[in-house]
Write a protein that holds these residues in place. Sequence first.
Motif, PDB file in Angstrom:
ATOM      1  N   GLU A 275      37.690 -14.390 -32.398  1.00 32.21           N
ATOM      2  CA  GLU A 275      36.376 -14.704 -31.840  1.00 32.21           C
ATOM      3  C   GLU A 275      36.358 -14.577 -30.325  1.00 32.21           C
ATOM      4  O   GLU A 275      35.351 -14.220 -29.738  1.00 32.21           O
ATOM      5  CB  GLU A 275      35.954 -16.122 -32.255  1.00 32.21           C
ATOM      6  CG  GLU A 275      35.654 -16.225 -33.733  1.00 32.21           C
ATOM      7  CD  GLU A 275      35.239 -17.621 -34.142  1.00 32.21           C
ATOM      8  OE1 GLU A 275      34.767 -18.386 -33.281  1.00 32.21           O
ATOM      9  OE2 GLU A 275      35.402 -17.940 -35.329  1.00 32.21           O
ATOM     10  N   LYS A 276      37.487 -14.908 -29.693  1.00 32.94           N
ATOM     11  CA  LYS A 276      37.619 -14.810 -28.241  1.00 32.94           C
ATOM     12  C   LYS A 276      38.737 -13.835 -27.928  1.00 32.94           C
ATOM     13  O   LYS A 276      39.584 -13.543 -28.765  1.00 32.94           O
ATOM     14  CB  LYS A 276      37.983 -16.173 -27.640  1.00 32.94           C
ATOM     15  CG  LYS A 276      36.944 -17.239 -27.812  1.00 32.94           C
ATOM     16  CD  LYS A 276      37.452 -18.521 -27.181  1.00 32.94           C
ATOM     17  CE  LYS A 276      36.491 -19.664 -27.410  1.00 32.94           C
ATOM     18  NZ  LYS A 276      37.033 -20.907 -26.854  1.00 32.94           N
ATOM     19  N   SER A 277      38.768 -13.366 -26.682  1.00 32.51           N
ATOM     20  CA  SER A 277      39.825 -12.458 -26.252  1.00 32.51           C
ATOM     21  C   SER A 277      41.198 -13.081 -26.480  1.00 32.51           C
ATOM     22  O   SER A 277      41.395 -14.279 -26.246  1.00 32.51           O
ATOM     23  CB  SER A 277      39.663 -12.149 -24.761  1.00 32.51           C
ATOM     24  OG  SER A 277      40.792 -11.450 -24.283  1.00 32.51           O
TER      25      SER A 277
ATOM     26  N   ILE B 186      41.431  -4.046 -27.977  1.00 33.30           N
ATOM     27  CA  ILE B 186      41.723  -3.389 -29.251  1.00 33.30           C
ATOM     28  C   ILE B 186      42.297  -4.403 -30.237  1.00 33.30           C
ATOM     29  O   ILE B 186      41.879  -4.471 -31.396  1.00 33.30           O
ATOM     30  CB  ILE B 186      42.696  -2.206 -29.044  1.00 33.30           C
ATOM     31  CG1 ILE B 186      42.013  -1.109 -28.222  1.00 33.30           C
ATOM     32  CG2 ILE B 186      43.194  -1.669 -30.382  1.00 33.30           C
ATOM     33  CD1 ILE B 186      42.947  -0.021 -27.722  1.00 33.30           C
ATOM     34  N   LEU B 187      43.236  -5.226 -29.766  1.00 28.61           N
ATOM     35  CA  LEU B 187      43.868  -6.203 -30.654  1.00 28.61           C
ATOM     36  C   LEU B 187      42.930  -7.353 -30.996  1.00 28.61           C
ATOM     37  O   LEU B 187      42.971  -7.874 -32.118  1.00 28.61           O
ATOM     38  CB  LEU B 187      45.168  -6.722 -30.044  1.00 28.61           C
ATOM     39  CG  LEU B 187      46.265  -5.672 -29.888  1.00 28.61           C
ATOM     40  CD1 LEU B 187      47.517  -6.303 -29.304  1.00 28.61           C
ATOM     41  CD2 LEU B 187      46.574  -4.977 -31.193  1.00 28.61           C
TER      42      LEU B 187
END
Length: 161
Positions: free
Chosen positions: A39-41, A31-32
Amino acid sequence: MKLKLELTENIIDKTTKIYEFYVDEKPLSEILTEFYREEKSILENWANVFNNPNNIDWELIIKKQFLLEKISDSEIEKTFPKTFSKDEIQKGINRIKEYLNDENVIIYGCRECGDFECGGYQTKITENNKNFIWTFENEEINKSLILEFDKKEYLKIFEKT
């Protein structure tokens, strides 16, 4: 909204497990990542603050932050190694109290050291008669993400941790 905190597979290092918040069955990190337009987790660089099993006393302080409870100097003092001098402990207490005075609570912090001074993703936690409310701010797009959780359910989650 329904909130859960559970031990799950680490999407970055599949050999380890991590604690993750879930909001309506979706990982909060996802969600965040979307909200902040990453672009990445966010888990590439940050870890959930409940992922420090080495310091139970620090975890209690974090838990109390999420519950908006007062934290005493003696509770903070317990987080320091017994080998620290009184002066080192007092400096540490002062540093942590300064952090705790901020209205925002870090929810994902530094993966390397866990130190709140490294930054991370934070939320403002408030409560009313029925809910705990987490508010995330994205200043780049001038938007807020507000997550409301039933107070009784929220308290149950933190009783378990």
